[in-house]
Design a protein around this motif. Structure first.
Motif, PDB file in Angstrom:
ATOM      1  N   HIS A  86       0.824  -1.211   0.000  1.00  0.00           N
ATOM      2  CA  HIS A  86       0.000   0.000   0.000  1.00  0.00           C
ATOM      3  C   HIS A  86       0.855   1.257   0.000  1.00  0.00           C
ATOM      4  O   HIS A  86       1.996   1.245   0.464  1.00  0.00           O
ATOM      5  CB  HIS A  86      -0.885   0.049   1.254  1.00  0.00           C
ATOM      6  N   ILE A  87       0.222   2.336  -0.457  1.00  0.00           N
ATOM      7  CA  ILE A  87       0.762   3.673  -0.237  1.00  0.00           C
ATOM      8  C   ILE A  87       0.162   4.116   1.097  1.00  0.00           C
ATOM      9  O   ILE A  87      -1.064   4.200   1.233  1.00  0.00           O
ATOM     10  CB  ILE A  87       0.346   4.646  -1.371  1.00  0.00           C
ATOM     11  N   VAL A  88       1.025   4.334   2.086  1.00  0.00           N
ATOM     12  CA  VAL A  88       0.545   4.629   3.443  1.00  0.00           C
ATOM     13  C   VAL A  88       1.002   6.023   3.876  1.00  0.00           C
ATOM     14  O   VAL A  88       1.502   6.808   3.068  1.00  0.00           O
ATOM     15  CB  VAL A  88       0.998   3.520   4.432  1.00  0.00           C
ATOM     16  N   SER A  89       0.850   6.296   5.176  1.00  0.00           N
ATOM     17  CA  SER A  89       1.084   7.675   5.626  1.00  0.00           C
ATOM     18  C   SER A  89       2.560   8.070   5.659  1.00  0.00           C
ATOM     19  O   SER A  89       2.884   9.247   5.772  1.00  0.00           O
ATOM     20  CB  SER A  89       0.458   7.874   7.001  1.00  0.00           C
ATOM     21  N   GLY A  90       3.454   7.095   5.612  1.00  0.00           N
ATOM     22  CA  GLY A  90       4.878   7.425   5.633  1.00  0.00           C
ATOM     23  C   GLY A  90       5.700   6.196   5.984  1.00  0.00           C
ATOM     24  O   GLY A  90       5.153   5.084   6.121  1.00  0.00           O
ATOM     25  N   GLY A  91       6.999   6.410   6.137  1.00  0.00           N
ATOM     26  CA  GLY A  91       7.897   5.308   6.457  1.00  0.00           C
ATOM     27  C   GLY A  91       7.604   4.710   7.827  1.00  0.00           C
ATOM     28  O   GLY A  91       7.815   3.511   8.047  1.00  0.00           O
ATOM     29  N   THR A  92       7.122   5.536   8.724  1.00  0.00           N
ATOM     30  CA  THR A  92       6.819   5.026  10.062  1.00  0.00           C
ATOM     31  C   THR A  92       5.702   3.994   9.990  1.00  0.00           C
ATOM     32  O   THR A  92       5.848   2.872  10.502  1.00  0.00           O
ATOM     33  CB  THR A  92       6.429   6.188  11.005  1.00  0.00           C
ATOM     34  N   GLU A  93       4.610   4.351   9.310  1.00  0.00           N
ATOM     35  CA  GLU A  93       3.511   3.370   9.201  1.00  0.00           C
ATOM     36  C   GLU A  93       3.985   2.131   8.449  1.00  0.00           C
ATOM     37  O   GLU A  93       3.656   1.001   8.824  1.00  0.00           O
ATOM     38  CB  GLU A  93       2.275   3.980   8.506  1.00  0.00           C
ATOM     39  N   ALA A  94       4.770   2.325   7.397  1.00  0.00           N
ATOM     40  CA  ALA A  94       5.254   1.182   6.607  1.00  0.00           C
ATOM     41  C   ALA A  94       6.082   0.233   7.481  1.00  0.00           C
ATOM     42  O   ALA A  94       5.902  -0.989   7.439  1.00  0.00           O
ATOM     43  CB  ALA A  94       6.083   1.688   5.427  1.00  0.00           C
ATOM     44  N   ASN A  95       6.969   0.804   8.290  1.00  0.00           N
ATOM     45  CA  ASN A  95       7.802  -0.048   9.154  1.00  0.00           C
ATOM     46  C   ASN A  95       6.964  -0.743  10.225  1.00  0.00           C
ATOM     47  O   ASN A  95       7.240  -1.899  10.580  1.00  0.00           O
ATOM     48  CB  ASN A  95       8.921   0.782   9.788  1.00  0.00           C
ATOM     49  N   ILE A  96       5.949  -0.049  10.739  1.00  0.00           N
ATOM     50  CA  ILE A  96       5.075  -0.686  11.731  1.00  0.00           C
ATOM     51  C   ILE A  96       4.322  -1.861  11.077  1.00  0.00           C
ATOM     52  O   ILE A  96       4.221  -2.946  11.652  1.00  0.00           O
ATOM     53  CB  ILE A  96       4.081   0.335  12.340  1.00  0.00           C
ATOM     54  N   GLY A 232      11.036  10.498  -3.781  1.00  0.00           N
ATOM     55  CA  GLY A 232      10.080  10.254  -4.863  1.00  0.00           C
ATOM     56  C   GLY A 232       9.350  11.512  -5.322  1.00  0.00           C
ATOM     57  O   GLY A 232       8.583  11.470  -6.276  1.00  0.00           O
ATOM     58  N   LEU A 233       9.552  12.629  -4.617  1.00  0.00           N
ATOM     59  CA  LEU A 233       8.975  13.947  -4.961  1.00  0.00           C
ATOM     60  C   LEU A 233       7.449  14.022  -4.834  1.00  0.00           C
ATOM     61  O   LEU A 233       6.819  14.931  -5.388  1.00  0.00           O
ATOM     62  CB  LEU A 233       9.359  14.379  -6.391  1.00  0.00           C
ATOM     63  N   ALA A 234       6.855  13.073  -4.122  1.00  0.00           N
ATOM     64  CA  ALA A 234       5.389  13.051  -3.996  1.00  0.00           C
ATOM     65  C   ALA A 234       4.943  13.922  -2.829  1.00  0.00           C
ATOM     66  O   ALA A 234       5.705  14.146  -1.888  1.00  0.00           O
ATOM     67  CB  ALA A 234       4.926  11.614  -3.795  1.00  0.00           C
ATOM     68  N   PRO A 235       3.701  14.407  -2.871  1.00  0.00           N
ATOM     69  CA  PRO A 235       3.186  15.183  -1.732  1.00  0.00           C
ATOM     70  C   PRO A 235       3.041  14.296  -0.485  1.00  0.00           C
ATOM     71  O   PRO A 235       2.718  13.116  -0.596  1.00  0.00           O
ATOM     72  CB  PRO A 235       1.802  15.645  -2.213  1.00  0.00           C
ATOM     73  N   ILE A 236       3.265  14.877   0.675  1.00  0.00           N
ATOM     74  CA  ILE A 236       3.034  14.206   1.957  1.00  0.00           C
ATOM     75  C   ILE A 236       1.516  14.034   2.113  1.00  0.00           C
ATOM     76  O   ILE A 236       0.785  14.992   1.814  1.00  0.00           O
ATOM     77  CB  ILE A 236       3.570  15.094   3.112  1.00  0.00           C
ATOM     78  N   PRO A 237       0.963  12.941   2.588  1.00  0.00           N
ATOM     79  CA  PRO A 237       1.643  11.747   3.051  1.00  0.00           C
ATOM     80  C   PRO A 237       1.735  10.670   1.969  1.00  0.00           C
ATOM     81  O   PRO A 237       0.748  10.318   1.360  1.00  0.00           O
ATOM     82  CB  PRO A 237       0.691  11.260   4.164  1.00  0.00           C
ATOM     83  N   ALA A 238       2.927  10.129   1.771  1.00  0.00           N
ATOM     84  CA  ALA A 238       3.073   9.000   0.846  1.00  0.00           C
ATOM     85  C   ALA A 238       4.280   8.150   1.215  1.00  0.00           C
ATOM     86  O   ALA A 238       5.399   8.403   0.789  1.00  0.00           O
ATOM     87  CB  ALA A 238       3.180   9.485  -0.594  1.00  0.00           C
ATOM     88  N   GLY A 239       4.013   7.168   2.046  1.00  0.00           N
ATOM     89  CA  GLY A 239       5.018   6.139   2.326  1.00  0.00           C
ATOM     90  C   GLY A 239       4.670   4.924   1.486  1.00  0.00           C
ATOM     91  O   GLY A 239       3.599   4.872   0.875  1.00  0.00           O
ATOM     92  N   GLY A 240       5.567   3.961   1.439  1.00  0.00           N
ATOM     93  CA  GLY A 240       5.253   2.739   0.689  1.00  0.00           C
ATOM     94  C   GLY A 240       5.685   1.504   1.446  1.00  0.00           C
ATOM     95  O   GLY A 240       6.780   1.463   1.981  1.00  0.00           O
ATOM     96  N   ILE A 241       4.756   0.515   1.500  1.00  0.00           N
ATOM     97  CA  ILE A 241       5.148  -0.786   2.050  1.00  0.00           C
ATOM     98  C   ILE A 241       4.899  -1.837   0.975  1.00  0.00           C
ATOM     99  O   ILE A 241       3.813  -1.875   0.382  1.00  0.00           O
ATOM    100  CB  ILE A 241       4.390  -1.136   3.364  1.00  0.00           C
ATOM    101  N   LEU A 242       5.914  -2.642   0.702  1.00  0.00           N
ATOM    102  CA  LEU A 242       5.793  -3.722  -0.273  1.00  0.00           C
ATOM    103  C   LEU A 242       6.073  -5.047   0.429  1.00  0.00           C
ATOM    104  O   LEU A 242       7.081  -5.163   1.138  1.00  0.00           O
ATOM    105  CB  LEU A 242       6.815  -3.554  -1.406  1.00  0.00           C
ATOM    106  N   PHE A 243       5.182  -6.018   0.215  1.00  0.00           N
ATOM    107  CA  PHE A 243       5.398  -7.376   0.736  1.00  0.00           C
ATOM    108  C   PHE A 243       5.717  -8.302  -0.426  1.00  0.00           C
ATOM    109  O   PHE A 243       5.180  -8.128  -1.525  1.00  0.00           O
ATOM    110  CB  PHE A 243       4.142  -7.891   1.444  1.00  0.00           C
ATOM    111  N   ARG A 244       6.552  -9.325  -0.138  1.00  0.00           N
ATOM    112  CA  ARG A 244       6.900 -10.268  -1.206  1.00  0.00           C
ATOM    113  C   ARG A 244       5.672 -11.043  -1.678  1.00  0.00           C
ATOM    114  O   ARG A 244       5.485 -11.246  -2.859  1.00  0.00           O
ATOM    115  CB  ARG A 244       7.975 -11.252  -0.733  1.00  0.00           C
ATOM    116  N   ASP A 245       4.826 -11.469  -0.733  1.00  0.00           N
ATOM    117  CA  ASP A 245       3.629 -12.197  -1.185  1.00  0.00           C
ATOM    118  C   ASP A 245       2.380 -11.770  -0.423  1.00  0.00           C
ATOM    119  O   ASP A 245       2.454 -11.123   0.615  1.00  0.00           O
ATOM    120  CB  ASP A 245       3.840 -13.712  -1.167  1.00  0.00           C
ATOM    121  N   GLU A 246       1.254 -12.173  -0.986  1.00  0.00           N
ATOM    122  CA  GLU A 246      -0.033 -11.733  -0.472  1.00  0.00           C
ATOM    123  C   GLU A 246      -0.281 -12.250   0.944  1.00  0.00           C
ATOM    124  O   GLU A 246      -0.862 -11.559   1.781  1.00  0.00           O
ATOM    125  CB  GLU A 246      -1.135 -12.202  -1.428  1.00  0.00           C
ATOM    126  N   GLU A 247       0.181 -13.456   1.177  1.00  0.00           N
ATOM    127  CA  GLU A 247      -0.049 -14.084   2.493  1.00  0.00           C
ATOM    128  C   GLU A 247       0.587 -13.262   3.612  1.00  0.00           C
ATOM    129  O   GLU A 247       0.006 -13.117   4.693  1.00  0.00           O
ATOM    130  CB  GLU A 247       0.569 -15.484   2.446  1.00  0.00           C
TER     131      GLU A 247
END
Ligand code: 0PR
Length: 387
Positions: A86-96, A232-247
């Motif tokens: 997902h595109i989330v609120s930032g790196g903090t949410e992504a890491n959580i 990435g030059l995107a407006p705040i808020p835009a963090g990113g979390i990527l998972f290897r698989d759906e599970e």
């Protein structure tokens, strides 16, 4: 609140004067931030999509689809076009989210997380929220997570290992391949925090630099944080979390059956969340393409070299380490670095201060003349303080 509202013009006038004291990216004075002025086109797209709410995907199917396309594009940048996330609120949410998944996938007796001393404070927040114990692993002489120390620290209680690709302080890339091997050998979740480096390293590689593997090319990597609202030059808020698989992503799923658009599964912390952010990322990735980002990264790296050369020419200060990314640590053997930072701040420079060094992040809003001006002031400061 007033009883009777004020006309727009009056409010805007008030707003302008209220905001005057804020720093601006245009001034070139912000040298210690990982954010920058959002790209003009992304602003335009963002403004068009203010009503989109990804928390109710059934109402905004098309917006949800664009978020997923943005995730696939980020995935392809990080060697896994089929990533989930997902595109989330930032790196903090992504890491959580990453540590939340790691905890849910681990056996209950595994409640420890290993991260380098250099890891961002979002991991302290995540551990605190998730009831995990964060174990900070010492660094080697190149400020990377020390592999021998990591090996010693892994036990039957370890739920996850975190590696950083572009540390907050010095932009250092941890030995991701070696950490992956440890994670695989112990069957432990492995998360890479590339919040900053994820939008720099792939383009540096394309520009011909020798970049160590840090992304999904490395087999043990389960998830990656990569933040569009930094390089990435995107407006705040835009963090990113990527998972290897759906599970992996499904391990943090909450069912929300009553939504207006029909039942959905949330795999984020936020419920209502910005579709505008995700769509602006989608649009900007398509608009700039790899070539556009290569240009941005190449320019930042050239300016970083200019800054590095300038620092080398000033007696009394030195580099904390040779920068791998557009992040520079300035230290001193002779002077108290805190006083140097204090003086620079008095002169109007917004630099970051870490325990033994000043951090400058050469973001896209920084120009050659800003760097020249900063170097002049740094030299003056060092002379004044007796370097
Ligand atoms: N991971 C890394 C490696 C980071 O450096 C950061 C933020 C995060 C995760 C968390 O990202 P969010 O802030 O999006 O949640 N690093 C920046 C820093 O601490 C955040 C920042 C940005 C601070 C702009 C100040 C500022 O002006 O430097």
């Amino acid at each position: 609140m007033f009883e009777k509202g004020l006309p727009r013009k009056a409010v805007l006038g008030k707003l302008e004067s209220e905001l005057k004291e804020d720093f601006t990216y245009n001034s070139g004075r912000i040298l210690g931030s990982m954010c920058t002025s959002p790209h003009q086109f992304a602003r335009q797209v963002y403004m068009k999509c203010l009503e989109k709410n990804l928390g109710d995907p059934g109402l905004f199917c098309a917006a949800t689809q664009l978020e997923q396309e943005a995730i696939k594009m980020l995935g392809s940048l990080l060697s896994h076009p089929n990533a989930y996330g997902h595109i989330v609120s930032g790196g903090t949410e992504a890491n959580i989210l990453a540590l939340w998944a790691a905890r849910n996938l681990a056996k209950t007796r595994r409640r420890e997380v290993l991260a380098p001393v250099s890891a961002h404070c979002s991991f302290d927040k995540a551990a605190n929220l998730l009831g995990l114990k964060l174990i900070k692993v010492k660094l080697n002489d190149r400020f990377q997570m020390d592999i021998k120390e990591a090996e010693k620290a892994v036990t039957k209680k370890t739920a996850a290992i975190v590696g950083v690709a572009g540390t907050t302080g010095l932009g250092v890339v941890d030995p991701i391949r070696e950490l992956s091997e440890i994670a695989l050998a112990h069957e432990v979740y492995f998360h890479v925090d590339a919040a900053f480096g994820g939008f720099v390293l792939p383009f540096l590689e394309e520009l011909g630099s020798n970049v160590p593997d840090f992304d999904f090319r490395v087999p043990g990597v389960c998830s990656v944080t990569v933040d569009p609202h930094k390089m990435g030059l995107a407006p705040i808020p835009a963090g990113g979390i990527l998972f290897r698989d759906e599970e992996m992503m499904r391990s943090i799923s909450t069912s929300v059956p009553y939504l207006a658009g029909g039942g959905a599964e949330h795999t984020t912390i936020s419920g209502t969340r910005s579709g505008a952010s995700a769509i602006a990322v989608w649009a900007l990735l398509i608009h700039l393409g790899r070539q556009g980002y290569r240009g941005v990264v190449g320019r930042c790296m050239r300016l970083t070299s200019k800054l590095v050369d300038g620092i080398r020419r000033i007696n009394g200060v030195s580099l904390k380490t040779n920068p791998a990314l557009n992040i520079v640590g300035i230290t001193s053997n002779e002077l108290d670095i805190e006083s140097v930072a204090g003086e620079l701040r008095r002169m109007g420079w917004a630099v970051s201060l870490f325990p033994s060094y000043i951090r400058v992040v050469v973001m896209p809003h920084v120009s050659p003349s800003h760097i020249e001006h900063f170097l002049q002031d740094l030299k003056e400061t060092v002379e004044k303080l007796g370097g």
